[in-house]
Design a protein around this motif. Structure first.
Motif, PDB file in Angstrom:
ATOM      1  N   VAL A 104       0.837  -1.209   0.000  1.00  0.00           N
ATOM      2  CA  VAL A 104       0.000   0.000   0.000  1.00  0.00           C
ATOM      3  C   VAL A 104       0.872   1.259   0.000  1.00  0.00           C
ATOM      4  O   VAL A 104       0.462   2.300  -0.530  1.00  0.00           O
ATOM      5  CB  VAL A 104      -0.952  -0.019   1.220  1.00  0.00           C
ATOM      6  CG1 VAL A 104      -1.720   1.292   1.326  1.00  0.00           C
ATOM      7  CG2 VAL A 104      -1.938  -1.178   1.109  1.00  0.00           C
ATOM      8  N   GLY A 105       2.084   1.153   0.562  1.00  0.00           N
ATOM      9  CA  GLY A 105       2.988   2.307   0.582  1.00  0.00           C
ATOM     10  C   GLY A 105       3.476   2.741  -0.789  1.00  0.00           C
ATOM     11  O   GLY A 105       4.118   3.786  -0.920  1.00  0.00           O
ATOM     12  N   MET A 263       6.767  12.423   2.591  1.00  0.00           N
ATOM     13  CA  MET A 263       6.288  12.180   3.947  1.00  0.00           C
ATOM     14  C   MET A 263       5.359  10.969   4.017  1.00  0.00           C
ATOM     15  O   MET A 263       5.180  10.367   5.074  1.00  0.00           O
ATOM     16  CB  MET A 263       5.543  13.416   4.475  1.00  0.00           C
ATOM     17  CG  MET A 263       6.432  14.611   4.811  1.00  0.00           C
ATOM     18  SD  MET A 263       7.526  14.305   6.215  1.00  0.00           S
ATOM     19  CE  MET A 263       9.058  13.904   5.381  1.00  0.00           C
ATOM     20  N   ILE A 264       4.754  10.598   2.867  1.00  0.00           N
ATOM     21  CA  ILE A 264       3.856   9.450   2.840  1.00  0.00           C
ATOM     22  C   ILE A 264       4.601   8.173   3.229  1.00  0.00           C
ATOM     23  O   ILE A 264       4.013   7.234   3.762  1.00  0.00           O
ATOM     24  CB  ILE A 264       3.211   9.320   1.447  1.00  0.00           C
ATOM     25  CG1 ILE A 264       2.355  10.552   1.152  1.00  0.00           C
ATOM     26  CG2 ILE A 264       2.369   8.065   1.327  1.00  0.00           C
ATOM     27  CD1 ILE A 264       1.830  10.626  -0.251  1.00  0.00           C
ATOM     28  N   THR A 268       4.192   3.911   6.005  1.00  0.00           N
ATOM     29  CA  THR A 268       4.627   2.534   5.801  1.00  0.00           C
ATOM     30  C   THR A 268       5.657   2.121   6.840  1.00  0.00           C
ATOM     31  O   THR A 268       5.592   1.020   7.397  1.00  0.00           O
ATOM     32  CB  THR A 268       5.203   2.373   4.388  1.00  0.00           C
ATOM     33  OG1 THR A 268       4.230   2.783   3.435  1.00  0.00           O
ATOM     34  CG2 THR A 268       5.593   0.936   4.117  1.00  0.00           C
ATOM     35  N   LEU A 269       6.616   2.998   7.104  1.00  0.00           N
ATOM     36  CA  LEU A 269       7.672   2.668   8.066  1.00  0.00           C
ATOM     37  C   LEU A 269       7.102   2.488   9.471  1.00  0.00           C
ATOM     38  O   LEU A 269       7.502   1.578  10.202  1.00  0.00           O
ATOM     39  CB  LEU A 269       8.759   3.749   8.051  1.00  0.00           C
ATOM     40  CG  LEU A 269       9.484   3.917   6.703  1.00  0.00           C
ATOM     41  CD1 LEU A 269      10.557   4.993   6.809  1.00  0.00           C
ATOM     42  CD2 LEU A 269      10.104   2.593   6.258  1.00  0.00           C
ATOM     43  N   PHE A 270       6.161   3.343   9.865  1.00  0.00           N
ATOM     44  CA  PHE A 270       5.543   3.189  11.182  1.00  0.00           C
ATOM     45  C   PHE A 270       4.702   1.904  11.231  1.00  0.00           C
ATOM     46  O   PHE A 270       4.669   1.220  12.256  1.00  0.00           O
ATOM     47  CB  PHE A 270       4.681   4.404  11.523  1.00  0.00           C
ATOM     48  CG  PHE A 270       5.462   5.525  12.157  1.00  0.00           C
ATOM     49  CD1 PHE A 270       5.928   5.421  13.454  1.00  0.00           C
ATOM     50  CD2 PHE A 270       5.732   6.691  11.447  1.00  0.00           C
ATOM     51  CE1 PHE A 270       6.651   6.452  14.045  1.00  0.00           C
ATOM     52  CE2 PHE A 270       6.458   7.724  12.023  1.00  0.00           C
ATOM     53  CZ  PHE A 270       6.916   7.605  13.324  1.00  0.00           C
ATOM     54  N   ALA A 271       4.014   1.583  10.131  1.00  0.00           N
ATOM     55  CA  ALA A 271       3.229   0.341  10.100  1.00  0.00           C
ATOM     56  C   ALA A 271       4.138  -0.867  10.278  1.00  0.00           C
ATOM     57  O   ALA A 271       3.800  -1.818  11.002  1.00  0.00           O
ATOM     58  CB  ALA A 271       2.450   0.246   8.786  1.00  0.00           C
ATOM     59  N   VAL A 298       9.902   5.468  -3.806  1.00  0.00           N
ATOM     60  CA  VAL A 298       8.930   6.550  -3.608  1.00  0.00           C
ATOM     61  C   VAL A 298       9.602   7.912  -3.735  1.00  0.00           C
ATOM     62  O   VAL A 298       9.109   8.812  -4.429  1.00  0.00           O
ATOM     63  CB  VAL A 298       8.231   6.405  -2.244  1.00  0.00           C
ATOM     64  CG1 VAL A 298       7.405   7.641  -1.927  1.00  0.00           C
ATOM     65  CG2 VAL A 298       7.334   5.169  -2.240  1.00  0.00           C
ATOM     66  N   ILE A 299      10.741   8.088  -3.059  1.00  0.00           N
ATOM     67  CA  ILE A 299      11.438   9.386  -3.109  1.00  0.00           C
ATOM     68  C   ILE A 299      11.909   9.686  -4.532  1.00  0.00           C
ATOM     69  O   ILE A 299      11.762  10.815  -5.025  1.00  0.00           O
ATOM     70  CB  ILE A 299      12.617   9.392  -2.119  1.00  0.00           C
ATOM     71  CG1 ILE A 299      12.087   9.340  -0.684  1.00  0.00           C
ATOM     72  CG2 ILE A 299      13.478  10.641  -2.320  1.00  0.00           C
ATOM     73  CD1 ILE A 299      13.174   9.265   0.369  1.00  0.00           C
TER      74      ILE A 299
END
Length: 317
Positions: A104-105, A263-264, A268-271, A298-299
């Motif tokens: 999803v990220g 920032m999105i 994902t990283l916190f999940a 992503v970046i």
């Protein structure tokens, strides 16, 4: 002053990601609840809160909407909330928090690819490399998930179903992100916050329709299971949908679009972090490599794409 705004913008974006990441734990905290019941519970709570918040300006906001706008709110609420969350819950149940969060990220990458047909979009040669990196990350995490779930044919099939549902959640949220961005441009009289609350109200109405069949999917459950479901629904609605979106709106005001899109990644990283803490383990080597590839993808994609595409990744979560 600029440095201070940048600091608080990044802090707000990280806070939004930390709160949004909690969504991936919901199926683990209330495992007895079916995907439909978790979805109905979360969005009934969110719809009620959104209705209370928009009530003072309801007449003014509604006057700016026509039937096409209401129809758009219905399909956006389905794509970005109801359908997305059902697929996400199934993905977490069958493929795990980490695999679902990573797939999803990839929303910014899919949105950037979606925007290639728009005018002034970058050539495919600029976005193809990060898309290949993203595909490699998804392939690695999929292989890892199938390896862990290969204790039998049934486990492998369940993992495949989970990965497919996570991919469906990715596509559903990406469709919402693009459509939501375009509709906000068409309605300058409605602020992004008001549009987000309207989406919450419509989602609450759809969740009310979903509630009756959802209750039937629960089966016999204890009072403790129902209390856990209510707590999770209220918690996700308040922290992820209300407070998380408020932090994101703050980040949107303080950061340039090129930074905002990146920032999105924090969600994902916190999940991933929450999933590892819940399971009481650290990441595997393949999971670490997949996370690094996802962040790079992503970046890279956000920087290669035009600002208008970055704005499409914004919206209610």
């Amino acid at each position: 002053m600029a440095a201070s705004s940048r600091f608080w913008g990044v802090a707000s974006g990280m806070a939004a990601g930390a709160l949004w990441g909690l969504v991936f734990l919901a199926p683990k905290v209330a495992p007895e609840a079916s995907p439909m019941m978790l979805t109905a519970g979360r969005y009934l709570a969110y719809g009620l809160i959104a209705a209370l918040l928009i009530a003072p300006r309801w007449r003014r906001v509604v006057a700016a909407l026509d039937w096409k706008a209401w129809r758009a709110l219905i399909w956006l609420s389905l794509a970005g909330n109801i359908v997305y969350f059902v697929f996400l819950v199934v993905g977490v149940h069958f493929a795990g928090v980490g695999a679902s969060a990573l797939i999803v990220g990839m929303v910014p990458v899919v949105v950037a690819l979606w925007g290639l047909k728009d005018k002034d979009s970058p050539p495919l040669t600029r976005v193809a490399p990060p898309i290949v990196v993203a595909a490699l990350a998804v392939g690695l995490i999929g292989w890892e998930s199938l390896s862990q779930g290969s204790g039998g044919e049934h486990g492998g099939v369940q993992t495949l179903i989970g990965l497919a549902c996570a991919l469906a959640a990715l596509l559903s949220w990406s469709a919402f992100a693009v459509g939501n961005s375009r509709w906000m441009v068409r309605l300058p009289a409605v602020t992004p916050h008001e549009w987000s609350l309207l989406t919450g109200v419509v989602t609450g109405g759809l969740a009310l329709l979903l509630a009756v069949p959802a209750v039937l999917t629960m089966g016999p459950s204890s009072g403790e299971a129902w209390m856990r479901l209510i707590g999770v629904s209220l918690g996700v609605a308040v922290f992820a949908s209300i407070i998380g979106n408020a932090f994101w709106n703050q980040a949107s005001r303080l950061l340039p679009l090129t930074m905002l899109g990146q920032m999105i990644v924090s969600e994902t990283l916190f999940a991933f972090l929450y999933g590892f803490l819940w399971e009481g383990r650290g990441p595997t080597v393949i999971e670490v490599i997949a996370m690094i590839l996802m962040v790079v993808s992503v970046i890279w994609c956000v920087r290669a794409h035009r600002p208008a595409a970055l704005a499409a990744a914004e919206g209610d979560h």
